[in-house]
Design a protein around this motif. Structure first.
Motif, short mmCIF file in Angstrom:
data_model
loop_
_atom_site.label_atom_id
_atom_site.label_comp_id
_atom_site.label_asym_id
_atom_site.label_seq_id
_atom_site.Cartn_x
_atom_site.Cartn_y
_atom_site.Cartn_z
N GLN A 77 -57.60 8.34 -51.11
CA GLN A 77 -58.10 7.33 -50.18
C GLN A 77 -57.25 7.27 -48.92
N TYR A 78 -55.93 7.33 -49.07
CA TYR A 78 -55.05 7.31 -47.90
C TYR A 78 -55.27 8.55 -47.03
N SER A 79 -55.52 9.68 -47.66
CA SER A 79 -55.70 10.92 -46.91
C SER A 79 -56.89 10.84 -45.95
N THR A 80 -57.87 9.98 -46.27
CA THR A 80 -59.05 9.87 -45.41
C THR A 80 -58.73 9.23 -44.07
N ILE A 81 -57.65 8.42 -44.02
CA ILE A 81 -57.28 7.76 -42.76
C ILE A 81 -55.91 8.19 -42.27
N SER A 82 -55.31 9.18 -42.91
CA SER A 82 -53.94 9.58 -42.59
C SER A 82 -53.77 10.03 -41.14
N GLU A 83 -54.81 10.62 -40.55
CA GLU A 83 -54.69 11.07 -39.17
C GLU A 83 -54.56 9.90 -38.20
N PHE A 84 -54.98 8.70 -38.64
CA PHE A 84 -54.87 7.51 -37.81
C PHE A 84 -53.57 6.74 -38.09
N CYS A 85 -52.90 7.09 -39.16
CA CYS A 85 -51.65 6.43 -39.54
C CYS A 85 -50.49 7.30 -39.09
N ALA A 114 -44.97 3.78 -41.28
CA ALA A 114 -45.87 3.75 -42.42
C ALA A 114 -46.10 5.14 -43.02
N PRO A 115 -46.37 6.17 -42.22
CA PRO A 115 -46.57 7.49 -42.83
C PRO A 115 -45.33 8.00 -43.55
N GLN A 116 -44.15 7.67 -43.06
CA GLN A 116 -42.92 8.06 -43.76
C GLN A 116 -42.82 7.34 -45.09
N TYR A 117 -43.12 6.05 -45.07
CA TYR A 117 -43.05 5.24 -46.29
C TYR A 117 -44.02 5.77 -47.33
N VAL A 118 -45.25 6.01 -46.91
CA VAL A 118 -46.26 6.52 -47.84
C VAL A 118 -45.84 7.88 -48.39
N ASP A 119 -45.25 8.70 -47.55
CA ASP A 119 -44.79 10.01 -48.01
C ASP A 119 -43.69 9.85 -49.06
N PHE A 120 -42.78 8.91 -48.85
CA PHE A 120 -41.74 8.63 -49.83
C PHE A 120 -42.37 8.19 -51.16
N VAL A 121 -43.36 7.29 -51.06
CA VAL A 121 -44.03 6.79 -52.25
C VAL A 121 -44.72 7.91 -53.01
N MET A 122 -45.54 8.67 -52.32
CA MET A 122 -46.33 9.70 -52.99
C MET A 122 -45.44 10.81 -53.56
N SER A 123 -44.38 11.15 -52.87
CA SER A 123 -43.46 12.18 -53.37
C SER A 123 -42.75 11.69 -54.63
N MET A 124 -42.33 10.44 -54.62
CA MET A 124 -41.65 9.87 -55.77
C MET A 124 -42.57 9.78 -56.98
N VAL A 125 -43.79 9.29 -56.75
CA VAL A 125 -44.74 9.15 -57.84
C VAL A 125 -45.14 10.52 -58.38
N GLN A 126 -45.37 11.47 -57.50
CA GLN A 126 -45.72 12.82 -57.93
C GLN A 126 -44.63 13.40 -58.83
N LYS A 127 -43.39 13.17 -58.47
CA LYS A 127 -42.27 13.67 -59.25
C LYS A 127 -42.26 13.04 -60.65
N THR A 173 -61.71 2.97 -41.93
CA THR A 173 -62.38 3.13 -43.22
C THR A 173 -63.87 2.83 -43.09
N VAL A 174 -64.18 1.76 -42.36
CA VAL A 174 -65.58 1.41 -42.14
C VAL A 174 -66.28 2.48 -41.31
N ALA A 175 -65.61 2.97 -40.28
CA ALA A 175 -66.20 4.01 -39.44
C ALA A 175 -66.55 5.25 -40.26
N LEU A 176 -65.76 5.51 -41.30
CA LEU A 176 -66.01 6.65 -42.18
C LEU A 176 -66.98 6.29 -43.31
N GLU A 177 -67.42 5.04 -43.32
CA GLU A 177 -68.32 4.52 -44.35
C GLU A 177 -67.74 4.66 -45.75
N LEU A 178 -66.45 4.37 -45.87
CA LEU A 178 -65.75 4.49 -47.15
C LEU A 178 -65.28 3.14 -47.68
N GLN A 179 -65.77 2.04 -47.06
CA GLN A 179 -65.32 0.72 -47.51
C GLN A 179 -65.75 0.41 -48.93
#
Length: 228
Positions: A77-85, A114-127, A173-179
């Motif tokens: 879900q985050y990847s769908t808006i990552s280019e805007f974050c 925010a993108p750094q934080y999310v990257d920290f989160v996803m890397s930690m959880v993936q591990k 998210t709405v623009a992408l019709e993913l709400q």
């Protein structure tokens, strides 16, 4: 490990004031609470039934499979808006005027984008979820004693990501019709963590207004409402 639908090195804290000591700005209008958006879902059944522990399934196994699934879905879900974050658009990790800070393994406090934080989160959880010593997939392999606390930690971080998507990127998210997908994912996640007491209610209280709406069963007349 059946799927239905991250070494504990990092520590989390948050602050509701800016680093310079000033109070956060007045709360902005929450577009995601508008009825035209909250009523949009992609399922028409009670999510409570989806999260209840089946009799024949071990609790840790159930927590593991669902936590892994939520990680994958929220990451997607985050990847769908990552280019805007970006570091320019989201200079701090915020949600409902709350700023989240990252604490590394040495306890060093970091205000990151925010993108750094999310990257920290996803890397930690993936591990964590790919570590056989923590999330075992082989029959007979025991879960560690710290497993529940690790699941709680993962869920807390994943909540931050969901809250940020709503707070900072709902328009995209709405623009992408993913709400509808976002609402359904969020509701499913909240119902799950509430069922097993995985996230402190004080932590999720910043999104209680949304949770109260999207976690409630849809009226019979709207049971088949989906994304438009």
């Amino acid at each position: 490990m059946g799927v239905l639908v991250c070494c504990d090195c990092f520590f989390y804290r948050k602050s509701k004031t800016k680093p310079n000591g000033k109070k956060p700005p007045a709360e902005e209008k929450k577009h995601y609470l508008e009825p035209e958006y909250t009523k949009v879902r992609v399922v028409d059944f009670d999510l409570k039934e989806l999260v209840v522990l089946p009799r024949e399934i071990d609790l840790n196994e159930w927590l593991a499979s669902n936590t892994t699934t939520f990680f994958n879905l929220i990451n997607l879900q985050y990847s769908t808006i990552s280019e805007f974050c970006t570091g320019d658009t989201c200079q701090s990790m915020t949600a409902c005027n709350t700023i989240y800070y990252w604490y590394d393994e040495r306890g060093k406090k970091t205000k990151c984008t925010a993108p750094q934080y999310v990257d920290f989160v996803m890397s930690m959880v993936q591990k964590l979820v790919t570590d056989e010593e923590i999330f075992p997939t082989k029959y007979g392999k025991e879960f560690p004693n710290s497993f529940e606390s690790l699941v709680k930690k993962i869920c807390r971080y994943l909540f931050h990501v969901l809250a940020h998507i709503y707070w900072a990127h709902f328009k995209e998210t709405v623009a992408l019709e993913l709400q509808g997908h976002l609402n359904t994912l969020y509701a499913h996640f909240i119902v799950f963590v509430r069922e097993f007491n995985l996230v402190d209610p004080k932590e999720t209280s910043i999104m209680d207004d949304l949770s109260d709406v999207v976690c409630a069963p849809l009226p019979a007349a709207q049971n088949h409402v989906t994304e438009r």
